[in-house]
Design an enzyme around this catalytic site. Structure first.
Site, short mmCIF file in Angstrom:
data_model
loop_
_atom_site.label_atom_id
_atom_site.label_comp_id
_atom_site.label_asym_id
_atom_site.label_seq_id
_atom_site.Cartn_x
_atom_site.Cartn_y
_atom_site.Cartn_z
N GLU A 92 -59.68 -35.37 49.98
CA GLU A 92 -58.38 -35.55 49.32
C GLU A 92 -57.62 -36.81 49.73
OE1 GLU A 92 -55.97 -32.04 49.57
OE2 GLU A 92 -57.38 -30.88 48.36
N GLU A 136 -62.95 -26.71 47.06
CA GLU A 136 -61.85 -25.85 47.50
C GLU A 136 -61.20 -25.23 46.27
OE1 GLU A 136 -58.82 -27.58 50.02
OE2 GLU A 136 -60.32 -28.61 51.24
#
Ligand code: FCB
Length: 467
Positions: A185, A373
């Protein structure tokens, strides 16, 4: 009056077909995901260096309730129990991250063998349990010394040091770890850490410097890909885990679908779009003007290094509609009444699990996708039987997986799903206040107790279908 022909197309075996239609492709992987700082604890043991998250959490006022990751879920000591928990969940894969300052306490230079030993033990334990290890090399815990020495990701030296560390780890683990993610991320560790100051290293850089951090981060990813290829076992597979901003068409008509697609490409311009296209979009460069990052064409080639798969972390949709005015799309704000889970940002929109993979296929022809995720925080109060009856998490999960299954049934090449998270853990600036686990952790005793959602996950994983 017209009759909808599809209403009559159901045969007596429709119920059976319906069940089969919930199935995921053969060989689909089911796992959970965690990150080093969020679960390991042992923050200064066995020669580990300080990370920017240690420093941040030790600074009063940064984390809710004054929480720190000093002990976290004590996974450093309890990893064997945790692998047993994964096995009990029916999982056959696990995504974890490696703490850079455990391996290189000084960021670069001399390695700390005890740091690597921990991951060797973990990997061996996973393999013995029949669980495929997927390792993330950077889940935000930069060695503090590199922040002090070079300004962290403000410097290309950090990108180079990251590649050296990545190559070193891959060389030593790739005999058993087949798949590596470089980073987790970009948008969060760069924007929240260097732009908004909400996360470590708590900086609020002006736009030009922030854009250079963005560039150095994707450059670090590209350099790491090359270093892993150069040092790892031949069949090692390399990708990244990115929280793709997923444009979800507000109505599934061609014009809104096309608008959401254009939105997705531009909303990810500094990160995944640049990585997969080897260029910054014209709109991104124009929007940044004199503040655009400085780079040369060689950088772009490195950033664009070929990947074996793309992982996306999917939590929240971006609802988009087509408009006549430039740029032809508009992101719609969430109204106050939009349902959300326990985290304030956690707006519910399971369609993102459908559109995320579709976008990766359509925009960039990605041939191997993982959901790296997906999950939610919930209130999770244990009921009289001691188990948290988290029917809300089950609702969230069932809807997410139904949409993911819709994508695979249409041929999206999704190879696996990692639920965030295995167990409750240190949720960054929210500390221990937000619980994301399938397994509850009592932080006073470190006792782990599977929640009802763990049973749901197990049913899904063992039957390879939405349960
Ligand atoms: C993601 C992070 C992960 C976790 C979840 C809830 O942004 O990658 O570490 O905190 O959110």
């Amino acid at each position: 009056m017209t009759v909808d022909a599809t209403q009559h197309s159901r045969t007596p075996s429709a119920e059976h077909e319906n069940q089969a239609s919930q199935t995921f492709p053969e060989g689909f992987l089911w796992g959970t995901a965690t990150a080093s700082y969020q679960i390991e604890g042992a923050w200064n043991e066995d020669g580990k260096g300080e990370s920017i998250w240690d420093r941040f959490a030790h600074t009063p006022g940064r984390i809710d309730n004054g929480d720190t990751g000093d002990v976290a879920a004590d996974h450093y000591r309890l990893y064997k129990d945790d692998v047993r928990l994964m096995k009990a969940l029916g999982a056959n894969a696990y995504r974890f991250s490696i703490s850079w300052p455990r391996i290189f306490p000084d960021g670069a230079g001399a390695a700390n063998p005890k740091g690597l030993d921990f991951y060797n033990r973990l990997v061996d334990e996973l393999l013995a349990a029949g669980i495929a290890p997927f390792a993330t090399l950077y889940h935000w815990d930069l060695p503090q010394v590199l922040q002090d020495r070079w300004g962290g990701w403000e410097s290309r030296d950090t990108a180079r040091a990251f590649a050296d560390y990545a190559g070193y780890v891959a060389e030593r683990l790739s005999d058993r770890v087949r798949s590596f993610f470089t980073t987790n991320e970009f948008a969060v560790f760069v924007d929240s850490g260097y732009g908004e100051g909400r996360f470590a290293p708590a900086l609020r850089l002006p736009p030009a410097r922030l854009n250079q951090v963005r560039h150095n981060a994707v450059l670090g990813h590209g350099l790491a890909v090359k270093a892993i290829r150069a040092n790892a076992a031949p069949r090692t597979r390399i990708g990244l885990a990115e929280n793709l901003a997923v444009g979800v068409p507000i109505i599934e008509t061609p014009e809104h679908i096309a608008a959401a697609e254009r939105f997705t490409r531009e909303a990810n311009a500094p990160y995944l779009t640049a990585i997969l296209e080897g260029r910054y979009t014209d709109a991104y460069l124009a929007s940044q003007g004199a503040n655009a990052p400085k780079y040369d064409s060689e950088d772009l080639k490195i950033i664009n290094s070929p990947l074996d798969f793309v992982g996306i972390n999917v939590y929240v949709p971006k609802y988009v509609r087509a408009i006549d005015a430039a740029p032809g799309y508009e992101q719609l704000a969430f109204p106050k009444s939009h349902p959300r889970m326990a985290a304030p940002w956690s707006f519910i929109g399971p369609e993102a699990l459908y559109w995320g993979p579709r976008r990766l296929m359509k925009l960039w022809n990605v041939s191997d996708i993982y959901i790296t995720e997906n999950g939610c925080a919930a209130a999770d109060q244990p009921a009289a039987d001691g188990v948290a009856h988290d029917v809300d998490r089950i609702m969230f999960l069932r809807n997410s997986l139904t949409q993911l299954r819709r994508a695979t049934s249409e041929g999206a090449p999704v190879r696996g799903y990692f639920h965030w998270s295995l167990m409750d853990n240190f949720e960054w600036a929210s500390g221990y206040g937000l619980r994301f686990g399938l397994v509850r952790v009592d932080y006073a005793t470190l006792k782990r107790t599977p929640k009802l959602s763990a049973s749901f996950f197990k049913a899904v994983a063992t039957q390879n279908q939405v349960a």
